[in-house]
Scaffold this active site. Sequence first.
Site, PDB file in Angstrom:
ATOM      1  N   LYS A   1       4.243  10.196   8.020  1.00 50.17           N
ATOM      2  CA  LYS A   1       3.957   9.792   9.414  1.00 50.17           C
ATOM      3  C   LYS A   1       4.926  10.400  10.438  1.00 50.17           C
ATOM      4  O   LYS A   1       4.835  11.569  10.792  1.00 50.17           O
ATOM      5  CB  LYS A   1       3.899   8.270   9.499  1.00 50.17           C
TER       6      LYS A   1
ATOM      7  N   TYR B   1       0.849  -1.187   0.000  1.00 48.26           N
ATOM      8  CA  TYR B   1       0.000   0.000   0.000  1.00 48.26           C
ATOM      9  C   TYR B   1       0.883   1.234   0.000  1.00 48.26           C
ATOM     10  O   TYR B   1       1.797   1.366   0.819  1.00 48.26           O
ATOM     11  CB  TYR B   1      -0.935   0.029   1.216  1.00 48.26           C
TER      12      TYR B   1
ATOM     13  N   ASP C   1       9.251   2.601  -0.113  1.00 44.70           N
ATOM     14  CA  ASP C   1       8.199   3.335   0.577  1.00 44.70           C
ATOM     15  C   ASP C   1       8.412   3.133   2.079  1.00 44.70           C
ATOM     16  O   ASP C   1       8.047   2.093   2.629  1.00 44.70           O
ATOM     17  CB  ASP C   1       6.816   2.833   0.143  1.00 44.70           C
TER      18      ASP C   1
HETATM   19  P1  KE4 Z   1      -1.000   8.766   3.762  1.00 41.75           P
HETATM   20  O1  KE4 Z   1      -1.455   9.314   2.441  1.00 41.75           O
HETATM   21  O2  KE4 Z   1      -2.119   8.029   4.481  1.00 41.75           O
HETATM   22  O3  KE4 Z   1      -0.300   9.795   4.654  1.00 41.75           O
HETATM   23  O4  KE4 Z   1       0.153   7.679   3.482  1.00 41.75           O
HETATM   24  C1  KE4 Z   1      -0.140   6.636   2.589  1.00 41.75           C
HETATM   25  C2  KE4 Z   1       0.788   5.474   2.882  1.00 41.75           C
HETATM   26  C3  KE4 Z   1       1.887   5.286   2.073  1.00 41.75           C
HETATM   27  N1  KE4 Z   1       2.746   4.262   2.280  1.00 41.75           N
HETATM   28  C4  KE4 Z   1       2.555   3.394   3.306  1.00 41.75           C
HETATM   29  C5  KE4 Z   1       3.525   2.273   3.505  1.00 41.75           C
HETATM   30  C6  KE4 Z   1       1.443   3.552   4.175  1.00 41.75           C
HETATM   31  O5  KE4 Z   1       1.261   2.663   5.189  1.00 41.75           O
HETATM   32  C7  KE4 Z   1       0.553   4.609   3.979  1.00 41.75           C
HETATM   33  C8  KE4 Z   1      -0.666   4.826   4.860  1.00 41.75           C
HETATM   34  N2  KE4 Z   1      -0.833   3.889   5.926  1.00 41.75           N
HETATM   35  C9  KE4 Z   1      -2.196   3.639   6.323  1.00 41.75           C
HETATM   36  C10 KE4 Z   1      -2.231   2.531   7.374  1.00 41.75           C
HETATM   37  N3  KE4 Z   1      -1.445   1.399   7.073  1.00 41.75           N
HETATM   38  C11 KE4 Z   1      -2.857   4.880   6.811  1.00 41.75           C
HETATM   39  C12 KE4 Z   1      -4.154   4.673   7.549  1.00 41.75           C
HETATM   40  C13 KE4 Z   1      -5.317   5.162   6.757  1.00 41.75           C
HETATM   41  O6  KE4 Z   1      -5.275   5.079   5.507  1.00 41.75           O
HETATM   42  O7  KE4 Z   1      -6.265   5.620   7.409  1.00 41.75           O
END
Ligand code: KE4
Length: 418
Positions: free
Chosen positions: A267, A148, A239
């Site tokens: 994060k 993801y 990532d």
């Molecule tokens: P954001 O766009 O949510 O800041 O980051 C996306 C992203 C990119 N790469 C990795 C490895 C990630 O885990 C994420 C986002 N993580 C999720 C939970 N595993 C965010 C939680 C959510 O979407 O509410």
Amino acid sequence: MSTVAATSRSAELMARAEQLFPAGVNSPVRAFRAVGGTPRVIERASGARLWDVDGNEMIDYIGSWGPMILGHANPAVVAAIHEAASRGTSFGAPNAGEVALGEKIVAAMPSIEQLRFVSSGTEAAMSAVRLARAFTGRDRIVKMVGGYHGHADALLVRAGSGATGLPASAGVTAGAAADTLVVDYNDLDAASDLLGRGSVAAVIVEPVAANMGVVLPQAGYLEGLRQLTERHGALLIFDEVITGFRLARGGAQEKYGVAPDLTVLGKIIGGGLPVGAYGGGARIMRLVAPLGPMYQAGTLSGNPLAMAAGLATLQRLTPSVYAQLEGAGAELESGLVLAAAKAGLDARVTRVGSLLTVFFDDGARFARFFHAMLDAGVMLPPSQHEAWFISAAHGRAELDATLDAARHAFAAVGGADA
Ligand code: KE4
């Protein structure tokens, strides 16, 4: 002992929220769809704990999905945000905080000579992919099944076993998915086959997969991807939105000793405020506008409050904090393995550092475990595909209470035939 908590205020607020937001939430996983029940509406958080609007106190392993590595409302982080806010919340112009935080990131990750701040991990991953395509002049990207990288169209793609991506979301066009190839994580042969077909701009990978539950890279896997991408003229994108500054100060690339061409961050580097970043060698970053032809922009990119929160967080990520996180993770892992075994459960625990997942053989069993833990005052991520995020604020009391709750929860879930 677990008691069923009063949740009337949460239920009342969620009923109103469902009138305003799809499923009452602003990000799908928060809706508890994978575990059932009504989400808890959080009123405040401090250290390793959350309090919901009904006054229930919970030990928190969501940790805002990673940013809260120091714990919630860390006094120094809150003070830094207050101080920055007193000087203005956004300028739309260069600010000293960007420089200070950028220098910390470059110092921690030698593969990053230059970077750009954006406002989410999604933006960062999307920009890194665009940059890789601009740099190589190629269209295709390779991602992992279960990987993801946020919700940009080209990355919301997963095939079955095939090589060509199929949209994983309504609204993602076949065109947007067509250049996204998908392989299984830890399958070097499949990655080699796709790269061998040519015209791959980049492989994007979570160096430790943490969005299908925590899955560790097999020995030699990351090194293999490094060699394959170099051989085929593709860029390797790590990532590290989750692993960056969590697995080590230099992230997974430090822990596993593999340097990517581009890194995606988020994060932790924002300390709980909206942030993302992508970066790599100057030879690549010099294509980014206005230096070069690859465009990326953002009203709140490098926002001074996010920079202040991120800087205050990174300044406190010392070797002793990492040692403490490792100790807490190891203690939780061993305690959970023992408790599951005693309950006759074949639940598996996978951990690296302060990232951990308890895997059940089916979603229903996970959901029962989740609610048994919540009733005992422990808030786990409401999905089997997410990691538990341990913070520096998870101390003796939190670990003991978590393992006590787990012993009862595993028993409640029942043995193999339950
Ligand atoms: P954001 O766009 O949510 O800041 O980051 C996306 C992203 C990119 N790469 C990795 C490895 C990630 O885990 C994420 C986002 N993580 C999720 C939970 N595993 C965010 C939680 C959510 O979407 O509410």
